[in-house]
Design an enzyme around this catalytic site. Structure first.
Site: not given
Ligand SMILES: Nc1ncnc2c1ncn2[C@@H]1O[C@H](COP(=O)(O)OP(=O)(O)OP(=O)(O)O)[C@@H](O)[C@H]1O
Length: 535
Positions: A146, A148, A150, A152, A283
């Site tokens: 869905l 990506q 930082a 994973g 954020d």
């Molecule tokens: N609960 C969820 N349902 C559907 N998609 C999700 C969900 N959580 C995250 N995603 C998808 O995965 C992406 C990355 O998730 P998230 O922002 O939590 O990861 P991150 O590692 O914190 O990313 P970043 O480093 O870019 O902040 C989100 O932008 C979204 O598209």
């Protein structure tokens, strides 16, 4: 690359005009730009070409096209933790208290106790705690990628026994333990103590799991389980199938004011709920706003959120675990210092490295609304210094698009005040206080003292229904995502959904028995009733 273009474009002055004065609190003389002129030209330029940007009257246009393909995803490099001033407190972490080996190791290892400040439980506490019953990655079948992040991927997964769908956020332990901050110079790298940086990354990892486990709000993603193995940490989240607001903005370009006001109300409701619990989100950006199947907005990604030390997280409301330690996961949020976030949506006080508080989230809301209405946030640039420079140069505040209603201009102007003391203190002036506002207005001079919920842009919002969650339950949001099959993840970027998910359940055996697993205590299971309620 678009930033490099922005830099060039920024040097050119494109017929700024003056908006018409507006009634009430609305600030006159806001600088604006003419969208019609810009859009006319952009009609023929679907993609911004760096070497041949769109032109108007022979000049490149200082406006990112709202067309599909030109919206830039915030990337890891945009997250910019930098030096934390020395007066910042160390933050205690948590671990599995029933793991005696770890405890003994911790007691012996002054290094880890000092640097990580992990609380040691009392003997009684130890006796009372039982090992948490958790899940493992092998209980789930991967369906699709869905997103990506930082550390994973986030995958759509199916529970092998119940066939329920979840979003599984995977964080690679190795990445958390060794990641270098790519935004720093060599000198800065040397200045900062490696251990402190590691501590920060660990804190943030635990903060996401701990904060989410105590929240229950219709506009905030739900956490059902968390667990870890030798190589990864896993957060099992509610699957939000409508995709990112970012995805829909790419499709629509900009959104109309009614839609934006609706999302503004839903986001504000979630932010106020967090602030009341002593949590600063930090954020807010279109990638972190998801749409559920009925079109309501749901905030995800609490990896940068911070909880006040004064609020203990021993009330994991939804947890059945009895071994969850009393933990503290934050500085006092009345004044935070870490420079972190995605710079385009970050408050100037954060970019400057000054102490800040929960009000930074309201500035970010201003940036997000501006983005939804105009196609990009008010200030863009290659890094936080460029953005800060632009903010500082803009004496009268950001250029508010001329075509917006006076009400929307007013909202943006008050949220986007660069001076924190002049910015609308939304938490303070959230709801109408009977007959008090006039008095306050006189007393506080320039401060915006009218209440947020009564603002003109929210005239169609029933706040009672929204705050009680009834609106989200009984009505559709302004954009209802098209979902033919939940497993297809049709509202997510094909950039991600086409990714392979091999190594999904690889669990690299860690033979280094001398090392302490710093992620002990990460496991969590929501209560049975909580799980049932949301399935
Ligand atoms: N609960 C969820 N349902 C559907 N998609 C999700 C969900 N959580 C995250 N995603 C998808 O995965 C992406 C990355 O998730 P998230 O922002 O939590 O990861 P991150 O590692 O914190 O990313 P970043 O480093 O870019 O902040 C989100 O932008 C979204 O598209």
């Amino acid at each position: 690359m678009i930033f490099a273009l922005d830099e060039e474009l920024q040097k050119l002055n494109l017929n700024p005009s003056t908006s018409s004065p507006s009634p009430g609190d609305i600030e006159p003389n806001l600088p604006t730009f003419h969208r019609s002129e810009v859009e006319e030209t952009l009609e023929t330029d679907d993609e911004l070409d760096i070497t041949n940007p769109p032109h108007l009257n022979g000049q490149p246009i200082p406006f990112t096209s709202s067309k599909i393909g030109t919206r830039r995803r915030s990337s890891r490099i945009d997250k910019f933790p930098v030096l934390t001033p020395t007066n910042v407190k160390h933050i205690p972490l948590t671990y599995d208290h029933n793991d005696d080996v770890v405890e003994e190791e911790l007691e012996r290892s002054s290094t880890h106790i000092d640097t990580l400040a992990i609380p040691i439980p009392s003997t009684t506490e130890k006796k009372n705690r039982k090992k948490s019953v958790s899940r493992t990655v092998r209980d789930f079948k991967p369906v699709r990628v869905l997103g990506q992040g930082a550390y994973g991927k986030v995958l759509l997964v199916k529970d092998k026994s119940s066939s329920k769908l979840y979003a599984m956020k995977q964080l690679r332990k190795a990445e958390i333990l060794i990641t270098q901050d790519v935004t720093k110079t060599k000198q800065e790298e040397n200045e900062e103590d490696e251990e402190k940086k590691l501590q920060k990354r660990l804190e943030r990892t635990f903060a996401e799991r701990s904060i989410l486990s105590e929240l229950e709000h219709p506009n905030i993603v739900k956490l059902f389980y968390s667990f870890h193995d030798n190589s990864k940490l896993y957060l099992l989240l509610q699957y939000i199938p409508g995709g990112e607001l970012f995805f829909h903005l790419k499709e629509y370009g900009t959104l109309d004011e009614t839609t934006v006001a609706y999302y503004a109300a839903e986001i504000s409701c979630a932010l106020k709920f967090l602030h009341d619990k002593g949590i600063v989100y930090r954020d807010l950006k279109p990638e972190n706003c998801l749409l559920n199947e009925t079109g309501h907005l749901v905030l995800t990604d609490f990896g940068l959120s911070k909880k006040s030390v004064s609020q203990e997280v021993n009330s994991e409301l939804n947890s059945e675990d009895t071994d969850t330690p009393t933990e503290q996961i934050g500085e006092n949020v009345d004044t935070l210092h870490s420079i972190i976030g995605t710079p385009e949506y970050c408050a100037p006080e954060i970019l400057k490295g000054l102490p800040y508080d929960r009000n930074c989230d309201w500035y970010s809301l201003g940036c997000l609304l501006y983005d939804m209405l105009s196609g990009k946030p008010p200030y863009t640039g290659v890094d936080h210094k460029v953005i800060l420079n632009k903010i500082q140069k803009d004496k009268t505040g950001p250029k508010i698009p001329f075509y917006l209603s006076d009400g929307m201009k007013d909202m943006l102007t008050w949220l986007l005040k660069k001076d924190r003391s002049k910015r609308w203190d939304v938490d303070k002036y959230w709801a109408p206080i009977a007959n008090n506002n006039k008095k306050l207005k006189k007393k506080n001079g320039k401060e915006r003292t009218s209440d947020f919920q009564s603002h003109f842009i929210f005239r169609k919002i029933d706040w009672n229904l929204l705050e009680s969650g009834e609106l989200q339950k009984t009505t559709m949001g302004p954009i209802v995502p098209i979902i033919t099959d939940l497993e297809l993840a049709e509202n997510f970027d094909s950039e991600f959904t086409s990714m392979s998910y091999e190594n999904f359940d690889e669990d690299i055996l860690n033979n280094d028995t001398n090392s302490i697993d710093m992620f002990q205590g990460f496991s969590y299971k929501a209560s049975g009733s909580y799980l049932e309620k949301y399935f």
